[in-house]
Design an enzyme around this catalytic site. Structure first.
Site, mmCIF file in Angstrom:
data_model
loop_
_atom_site.group_PDB
_atom_site.id
_atom_site.type_symbol
_atom_site.label_atom_id
_atom_site.label_comp_id
_atom_site.label_asym_id
_atom_site.label_seq_id
_atom_site.Cartn_x
_atom_site.Cartn_y
_atom_site.Cartn_z
ATOM 1 N N GLY A 214 1.343 -6.473 2.660
ATOM 2 C CA GLY A 214 1.016 -5.372 3.553
ATOM 3 C C GLY A 214 0.778 -5.844 4.972
ATOM 4 N N SER A 215 0.279 -4.948 5.780
ATOM 5 C CA SER A 215 0.043 -5.248 7.195
ATOM 6 C C SER A 215 -1.416 -5.606 7.426
ATOM 7 C CB SER A 215 0.435 -4.046 8.057
ATOM 8 O OG SER A 215 -0.309 -2.900 7.663
ATOM 9 N N ARG B 56 1.632 11.086 -9.023
ATOM 10 C CA ARG B 56 0.968 11.364 -7.744
ATOM 11 C C ARG B 56 1.729 10.782 -6.556
ATOM 12 N NH1 ARG B 56 -5.539 11.686 -8.365
ATOM 13 N NH2 ARG B 56 -5.594 12.652 -10.425
ATOM 14 N N GLU C 270 -7.741 -6.131 6.976
ATOM 15 C CA GLU C 270 -6.919 -5.194 6.214
ATOM 16 C C GLU C 270 -7.863 -4.427 5.295
ATOM 17 O OE1 GLU C 270 -5.790 -6.280 2.411
ATOM 18 O OE2 GLU C 270 -7.856 -6.761 2.927
ATOM 19 N N ARG D 138 7.219 1.895 1.070
ATOM 20 C CA ARG D 138 7.514 0.473 1.285
ATOM 21 C C ARG D 138 7.876 -0.179 -0.043
ATOM 22 N NH1 ARG D 138 3.089 -2.143 4.625
ATOM 23 N NH2 ARG D 138 4.017 -0.754 6.176
ATOM 24 N N ARG E 8 -0.557 -8.802 -3.170
ATOM 25 C CA ARG E 8 -0.579 -7.724 -2.172
ATOM 26 C C ARG E 8 0.339 -8.113 -1.025
ATOM 27 N NH1 ARG E 8 -1.737 -4.105 1.373
ATOM 28 N NH2 ARG E 8 -2.908 -4.554 3.277
ATOM 29 N N ARG F 74 9.230 -2.431 11.829
ATOM 30 C CA ARG F 74 8.346 -2.889 10.766
ATOM 31 C C ARG F 74 9.112 -3.375 9.537
ATOM 32 N NH1 ARG F 74 2.455 -0.718 10.673
ATOM 33 N NH2 ARG F 74 2.079 -0.498 12.902
ATOM 34 N N ASP G 38 -0.618 -5.543 14.298
ATOM 35 C CA ASP G 38 -1.318 -5.238 15.542
ATOM 36 C C ASP G 38 -2.359 -6.317 15.788
ATOM 37 O OD1 ASP G 38 -4.150 -3.809 14.586
ATOM 38 O OD2 ASP G 38 -2.492 -3.518 13.189
ATOM 39 N N GLY H 213 0.807 -1.207 0.000
ATOM 40 C CA GLY H 213 0.000 0.000 0.000
ATOM 41 C C GLY H 213 0.845 1.264 0.000
#
Length: 238
Positions: free
Chosen positions: A89-90, A43, A179, A24, A87, A217, A204, A20
């Site tokens: 991610g967290s 962007r 998520e 990263r 994907r 992280r 988390d 995301g």
């Protein structure tokens, strides 16, 4: 070149990892890819293409939430010919027995609404991951000795959720984690007949309220990048 991706023809690989956070994406490209080249910065949503063990890979930021991911995934698939989208991610754990830094492989992704909901209308479509990617990722995680959970997740369309009753029912029914992007990625993969998977790191925990410190992280998220890359090219595919 598309509205949101400034890469030229041929600059996007068929295999794309989608974190995301654009920074990263930058970190992952610099850490895991050889000869990584910036191919998109429209962007500020950074994208890089390089090689991993001789395979071409693009790592493209997707932004936060399903509407943002939908934009990038649509353009990657339709305009650049992406065939495998993962994907990375967290996520927030929703079950006891899960720990911070564990990896979640999303077999399926439930949601209240996605950008594709207008197509399905009253039909509650539950999109799954690509089975080949899922099993390859599981093999890779086990080979690395990483605590891994495989099952369904919840893709929320809000970050600041105020539905403890819904969270309670999801936990009761075995939803592993929450998520914000995977369900729409799986929808698009099914529609366009490409491969998709979400490989997630628990950052988390909704039950214990533990959270991964920000300074830890990157190291923790490295495991899921390695798993995603190994899965994408398992058996020479991708």
């Amino acid at each position: 070149m598309t509205i949101h991706i400034g890469a030229a023809a041929g600059e996007i690989a068929e295999t794309v990892l989608m974190p995301g956070d654009p920074y990263r994406a930058k970190w992952a490209a610099e850490t895991f890819l050889t000869d990584a080249k910036l191919v998109n910065e429209v962007r500020g949503m950074l994208g890089f293409t390089g090689t991993w063990q001789g395979h071409r890979v693009t790592i493209q930021g997707s932004g936060m939430g399903m509407p943002s991911l939908s934009i990038y995934a649509n353009e990657l698939i339709r305009d650049y010919g992406a065939k495998t989208l993962i994907r990375v991610g967290s996520c927030g754990a929703m079950q006891e027995g899960m720990a911070i830094r564990d990896v979640v492989l999303a077999m399926s992704a439930s949601s209240i609404a996605t950008p594709s909901s207008g197509i399905f209308r009253e039909f509650n479509f539950a999109p799954p991951a690509d089975f080949g990617l899922l099993t390859a990722a599981h093999r890779a995680a086990r080979a690395k000795g990483i605590a891994t959970h495989v099952g369904t997740i919840y893709s929320s369309d809000v970050f600041y959720d105020e539905r403890p009753d819904l969270n309670e029912q999801m936990t009761r029914h075995g939803v592993l984690a929450v998520e914000m992007e995977a369900a729409e990625l799986y929808n698009l993969a099914a529609r366009h007949k490409v491969r998709a998977l979400a490989v997630l790191t628990v950052s988390d925990h909704l039950i214990t309220h533990e959270a991964l410190p920000s300074d830890q992280r990157e190291k923790s998220f490295g495991d899921m990048i390695e798993i995603a890359l190994a899965a994408a090219f398992d058996g020479g595919e991708g």
